[in-house]
Design an enzyme around this catalytic site. Sequence first.
Site, short mmCIF file in Angstrom:
data_model
loop_
_atom_site.label_atom_id
_atom_site.label_comp_id
_atom_site.label_asym_id
_atom_site.label_seq_id
_atom_site.Cartn_x
_atom_site.Cartn_y
_atom_site.Cartn_z
N TYR A 107 -5.75 10.89 4.33
CA TYR A 107 -4.35 11.15 4.01
C TYR A 107 -4.26 11.95 2.70
O TYR A 107 -5.27 12.44 2.21
CB TYR A 107 -3.57 9.85 3.98
CG TYR A 107 -3.62 9.15 5.33
CD1 TYR A 107 -3.04 9.74 6.46
CD2 TYR A 107 -4.31 7.96 5.50
CE1 TYR A 107 -3.12 9.14 7.71
CE2 TYR A 107 -4.40 7.35 6.75
CZ TYR A 107 -3.81 7.94 7.85
OH TYR A 107 -3.91 7.37 9.09
N HIS A 118 -3.18 4.39 -1.56
CA HIS A 118 -4.01 4.75 -0.40
C HIS A 118 -4.65 6.11 -0.67
O HIS A 118 -4.05 7.15 -0.48
CB HIS A 118 -3.14 4.80 0.85
CG HIS A 118 -3.92 4.78 2.13
ND1 HIS A 118 -5.27 5.00 2.20
CD2 HIS A 118 -3.51 4.56 3.42
CE1 HIS A 118 -5.67 4.91 3.45
NE2 HIS A 118 -4.62 4.64 4.21
N GLY A 119 -5.92 6.06 -1.09
CA GLY A 119 -6.66 7.29 -1.34
C GLY A 119 -7.75 7.53 -0.32
O GLY A 119 -8.69 8.28 -0.59
N GLY A 171 -9.62 -6.86 8.91
CA GLY A 171 -8.54 -6.17 9.60
C GLY A 171 -8.25 -6.77 10.95
O GLY A 171 -7.38 -7.62 11.11
N GLN A 185 0.85 -1.19 0.00
CA GLN A 185 0.00 0.00 0.00
C GLN A 185 0.88 1.24 0.00
O GLN A 185 1.68 1.47 0.91
CB GLN A 185 -0.93 0.04 1.20
CG GLN A 185 -1.96 1.18 1.05
CD GLN A 185 -2.83 1.36 2.28
OE1 GLN A 185 -2.33 1.74 3.33
NE2 GLN A 185 -4.12 1.12 2.13
#
Length: 356
Positions: A180, A175-176, A313, A99
């Site tokens: 962030y 990672h969108g 997760g 990622q």
Amino acid sequence: MTTAFDPVDLAGLPLANRIVMAPMTRNRATGGGGVPTDSMVAYYAQRAGAGLIVTEATQTAVVGQGYPFTPGLHTPAQVAGWRRVTDAVHEAGGRIFAQLWHGGRIGHPVLLPDGLIPVGPSPVAADGQVFTEDGLKDCVTPRELTDAEIHETVEGFAAAARNALEAGFDGVEIHGANGYLVHQFLAPNSNRRTDAWGGDAERRNRFAVAVTRAVAEAVGAHRTGLRLSPGNPFNGIDEPDPEAQYTALLQAVEPLGLAYLHVCDVPDRELLARLRKHFTGTFVLNPASGDRPTGLADLGLIEDGSADLLAFGRQFLANPDLPRRLALGGPFNTPDRASFYGGDDSGYLDYPALDD
């Protein structure tokens, strides 16, 4: 009927099942220089039973570091360190994507060398605090990126993607999500620019589209995934009209032919269903499950066609052999609250395995 335990072809990459290990920051690159450590090799290898592992957020540039002891993919030493991880995962029969991450305004000067401060689309501080070695600190006002620096940052993602393939990864995920840098450009409260990178939804999408296109050109669209969290307020994000914003974004990236779209932390399933119509490729879902870990109750999301792959997760922290446990219906180790955070050995060596 398709189940989570059926194999799947991910843009030419065969996966043993449809269970994805979601990216989770572990803060274990403790040896200096953002280089993966022995504990990271063990941690990922133990979870190679996932159809696909997506690593913790890995910074694409020095100034992109948002937390202490996070790994990078922008130096030769980091590439060599990650090679140890990918070799171990592949030896155990797994598949693994890196990622790619830039923290943007989520960070702090104490985490950065040479007097650097966090950067962002606009000089707007996030309303919140960031974790550092010295404890929680208020987020600072980031320095606004210049047009030239935006282009350099886009190239930084592409360079990190090339480094990921050199390190042996099967692909990369941009990672969108989760507030962030890419997400900061998408949101009107963090992107107040009036140039070509801000303003209406199409211009706010421009950075995300540029990063995605650059990475796809660097390593192939079939090796490129994109993670989004439409409307998620994490890290001070406010998106008043996520459907319009993300419809336009998905229409822009759809022609690229990405390996997958990974959506996380969106409780509005009707919104997800409408957005999914604008992306015809593989759809990975990390469902918003509140205080409970994603588990057995969510497997039906594969069976009813809501997702092609399902990302887990917290359950992977306490259950390195999670796919096997899911197939058997349990039992499951309960994640210790301490294992939600990195920096120690919790979450990879302390939990009992199933008896054979």
